[in-house]
Design a protein around this motif. Structure first.
Motif, short mmCIF file in Angstrom:
data_model
loop_
_atom_site.label_atom_id
_atom_site.label_comp_id
_atom_site.label_asym_id
_atom_site.label_seq_id
_atom_site.Cartn_x
_atom_site.Cartn_y
_atom_site.Cartn_z
N PHE A 18 39.32 17.01 25.89
CA PHE A 18 37.98 16.99 26.33
C PHE A 18 37.62 15.67 27.22
O PHE A 18 36.89 16.12 28.11
N VAL A 19 38.32 14.76 27.24
CA VAL A 19 38.22 13.66 28.23
C VAL A 19 38.72 14.05 29.56
O VAL A 19 38.13 13.96 30.49
N ARG A 20 39.87 14.99 29.51
CA ARG A 20 40.64 15.30 30.55
C ARG A 20 39.56 16.57 31.31
O ARG A 20 39.39 16.66 32.43
N GLN A 21 39.24 17.33 30.46
CA GLN A 21 38.71 18.85 31.24
C GLN A 21 37.22 19.10 30.79
O GLN A 21 36.58 19.80 31.39
N GLY A 22 36.68 18.13 29.76
CA GLY A 22 35.38 18.15 29.49
C GLY A 22 35.24 19.16 28.30
O GLY A 22 36.14 20.10 27.99
N PHE A 23 34.12 19.02 27.32
CA PHE A 23 34.16 19.90 26.28
C PHE A 23 33.96 21.14 26.65
O PHE A 23 34.85 22.19 26.01
N GLN A 24 33.14 21.75 27.42
CA GLN A 24 32.82 23.34 27.73
C GLN A 24 34.07 23.85 28.23
O GLN A 24 34.53 25.11 28.13
N LYS A 25 34.90 23.17 29.02
CA LYS A 25 36.01 23.72 29.79
C LYS A 25 37.32 23.84 28.90
O LYS A 25 38.29 24.47 29.17
N THR A 26 37.36 23.05 27.81
CA THR A 26 38.62 22.92 26.87
C THR A 26 38.51 24.36 25.96
O THR A 26 37.41 24.54 25.09
N SER A 27 39.40 24.89 26.05
CA SER A 27 39.57 25.96 25.20
C SER A 27 40.41 25.71 23.74
O SER A 27 41.18 24.72 23.75
N ILE A 28 40.34 26.38 22.82
CA ILE A 28 40.86 26.51 21.64
C ILE A 28 42.38 26.33 21.95
O ILE A 28 43.30 25.59 21.42
N SER A 29 42.81 27.28 22.94
CA SER A 29 44.15 27.48 23.22
C SER A 29 44.73 26.33 23.87
O SER A 29 45.89 26.01 23.71
N ASP A 30 43.93 25.52 24.74
CA ASP A 30 44.28 24.33 25.31
C ASP A 30 44.67 23.33 24.11
O ASP A 30 45.73 22.74 24.49
N ILE A 31 43.87 23.01 23.32
CA ILE A 31 43.92 22.37 22.14
C ILE A 31 45.13 22.69 21.39
O ILE A 31 46.24 21.67 21.00
N CYS A 32 45.40 23.91 20.90
CA CYS A 32 46.42 24.26 20.19
C CYS A 32 47.91 24.12 21.18
O CYS A 32 48.96 23.66 20.36
N LYS A 33 48.00 24.31 22.36
CA LYS A 33 49.11 24.12 23.11
C LYS A 33 49.53 22.66 23.12
O LYS A 33 50.57 22.42 22.81
#
Length: 115
Positions: A18-33
């Motif tokens: 969230f800090v790097r990309q922002g909440f709206q631009k962060t996907s569940i896939s990003d978090i999982c990766k």
């Protein structure tokens, strides 16, 4: 790793995303990766991105306030304002709108001094 430890690890990874990309631009896939897990497994721990913010707020609000206060003490203003800005601007979940009113009361006077 037990369930609670895994949830905590996922929250930490998500907050970094969230800090790097922002909440709206962060996907569940990003978090999982970033967490090294499959997207489907994520839903065992959380219903969605908003649920991570709820957990982070409940478990980390005081810690976050302490960290921001330390940043202000050290005159490390950009990260402090960035954290506050993310909490204020990125969170559009109506369930959290009250919770993410930053800065918290103990930081109000200090933060307002920096504009």
């Amino acid at each position: 790793m037990n369930t609670e430890a895994r949830r905590t690890a996922i929250v930490e990874v998500a907050m970094l995303c969230f800090v790097r990309q922002g909440f709206q631009k962060t996907s569940i896939s990003d978090i999982c990766k970033e967490a090294g897990m499959r997207s489907g497994h994520y839903y065992y721990y959380f219903a969605g991105k908003g649920a991570i913010l709820e957990v982070a707020y409940v478990s980390g609000n005081e810690d976050l306030a302490v960290r921001v206060e330390h940043m202000l003490d050290e005159q490390d203003l950009f990260p402090a304002i960035l954290v506050i800005g993310i909490c204020r601007l990125e969170c559009r979940n109506p369930n959290l709108s009250e919770a993410f009113r930053w800065p918290p009361p103990k930081l109000t006077a200090r933060y307002s001094a920096y504009g």
